[in-house]
Design an enzyme around this catalytic site. Sequence first.
Site, short mmCIF file in Angstrom:
data_model
loop_
_atom_site.label_atom_id
_atom_site.label_comp_id
_atom_site.label_asym_id
_atom_site.label_seq_id
_atom_site.Cartn_x
_atom_site.Cartn_y
_atom_site.Cartn_z
N SER A 7 42.62 40.30 43.49
CA SER A 7 41.39 40.13 42.70
C SER A 7 40.49 41.35 42.89
O SER A 7 40.49 41.98 43.95
CB SER A 7 40.64 38.87 43.14
OG SER A 7 39.44 38.72 42.41
N ALA B 37 34.28 40.63 43.25
CA ALA B 37 33.66 40.72 44.57
C ALA B 37 33.18 39.36 45.07
O ALA B 37 33.29 39.06 46.26
CB ALA B 37 32.49 41.71 44.51
N LYS B 38 32.65 38.53 44.16
CA LYS B 38 32.15 37.22 44.58
C LYS B 38 33.30 36.31 45.00
O LYS B 38 33.19 35.54 45.96
CB LYS B 38 31.33 36.58 43.46
CG LYS B 38 30.01 37.30 43.20
CD LYS B 38 29.19 36.60 42.13
CE LYS B 38 27.85 37.28 41.93
NZ LYS B 38 27.03 36.62 40.88
N LYS B 39 34.43 36.39 44.30
CA LYS B 39 35.59 35.58 44.67
C LYS B 39 36.14 36.03 46.02
O LYS B 39 36.50 35.20 46.86
CB LYS B 39 36.66 35.67 43.60
CG LYS B 39 37.89 34.80 43.88
CD LYS B 39 38.95 34.92 42.80
CE LYS B 39 38.55 34.27 41.52
NZ LYS B 39 39.68 34.19 40.54
N ASP C 166 44.46 31.75 40.48
CA ASP C 166 44.11 31.70 39.07
C ASP C 166 43.35 30.40 38.87
O ASP C 166 43.84 29.32 39.23
CB ASP C 166 45.35 31.74 38.17
CG ASP C 166 44.97 32.04 36.72
OD1 ASP C 166 44.22 33.01 36.50
OD2 ASP C 166 45.42 31.33 35.82
N PHE D 147 29.33 31.90 40.47
CA PHE D 147 29.69 32.79 39.37
C PHE D 147 30.45 31.99 38.33
O PHE D 147 30.70 30.78 38.50
CB PHE D 147 30.52 33.98 39.88
CG PHE D 147 31.78 33.59 40.62
CD1 PHE D 147 33.00 33.50 39.97
CD2 PHE D 147 31.74 33.30 41.97
CE1 PHE D 147 34.15 33.14 40.64
CE2 PHE D 147 32.89 32.94 42.67
CZ PHE D 147 34.10 32.87 42.00
N LYS E 26 29.34 24.83 48.83
CA LYS E 26 30.38 25.08 47.84
C LYS E 26 31.74 25.28 48.51
O LYS E 26 32.75 24.75 48.04
CB LYS E 26 30.03 26.31 46.99
CG LYS E 26 31.05 26.54 45.87
CD LYS E 26 30.74 27.77 45.05
CE LYS E 26 31.83 27.96 43.98
NZ LYS E 26 31.69 29.23 43.26
#
Length: 216
Positions: free
Chosen positions: A13, A16-18, A78, A161, A192
């Site tokens: 990936s 950046a947030k993931k 995914d 996001f 989260k």
Amino acid sequence: MTTPAATTLLVASRNAKKLTELRRLVASEGISGVHIVGLDEVPPFPETPETGATFEENALVKAVDGCAATGFACLADDSGLEVDALRGMPGVLSARWAGRHGDDEANLRLLLGQMSDVPAERRGAAFVSACALVTPAGGQHVVRGEWRGRIVDGPLGDNGFGYDPIFVPDDDELSGGSVAGRTAAQLSPAEKDALSHRSRALVHLLPVLRELGAGS
């Protein structure tokens, strides 16, 4: 005494947030001996287009490509949003629902427009994550996690996001009633991480990740 080098785990990936979310999840489980890098931290390599019909197909293709190109164990996710009233769409097209990959704002606007006349009782949805882990020794592991909830009328919250600002999770057994009608973008990172579709998938890969760390 020399400290053994960590095993490199490539996460397929550039989000950046993931990547930050995945690093938090691994750290929260106390997994040591694993050094996580993203695609921007390895030399470029040809990437197969994500044309699979399912999240699992796309995740596995990305993980196989990453492992073969770098020689590192590769974890690929995914994920997307399946909306009941849209017969499971946007699904695997979630990141490019409005036509351009990764345009979160445009994707939100389009989805909200499509849901504008859908009554509250038919606004059910689920975040879905398929995670694939491929190792240089030839191991392949594919798992799935789902996070049920509903779509609200407009975006709320600044965390997260993607579709997080319009998704209110159900109060299920994992949340213990702590969600209290907040969107995923209104939850703290720790909240989260404990509830998300990605964490529900990754929990099935923890034994393999621990083995990777122990082998470093």
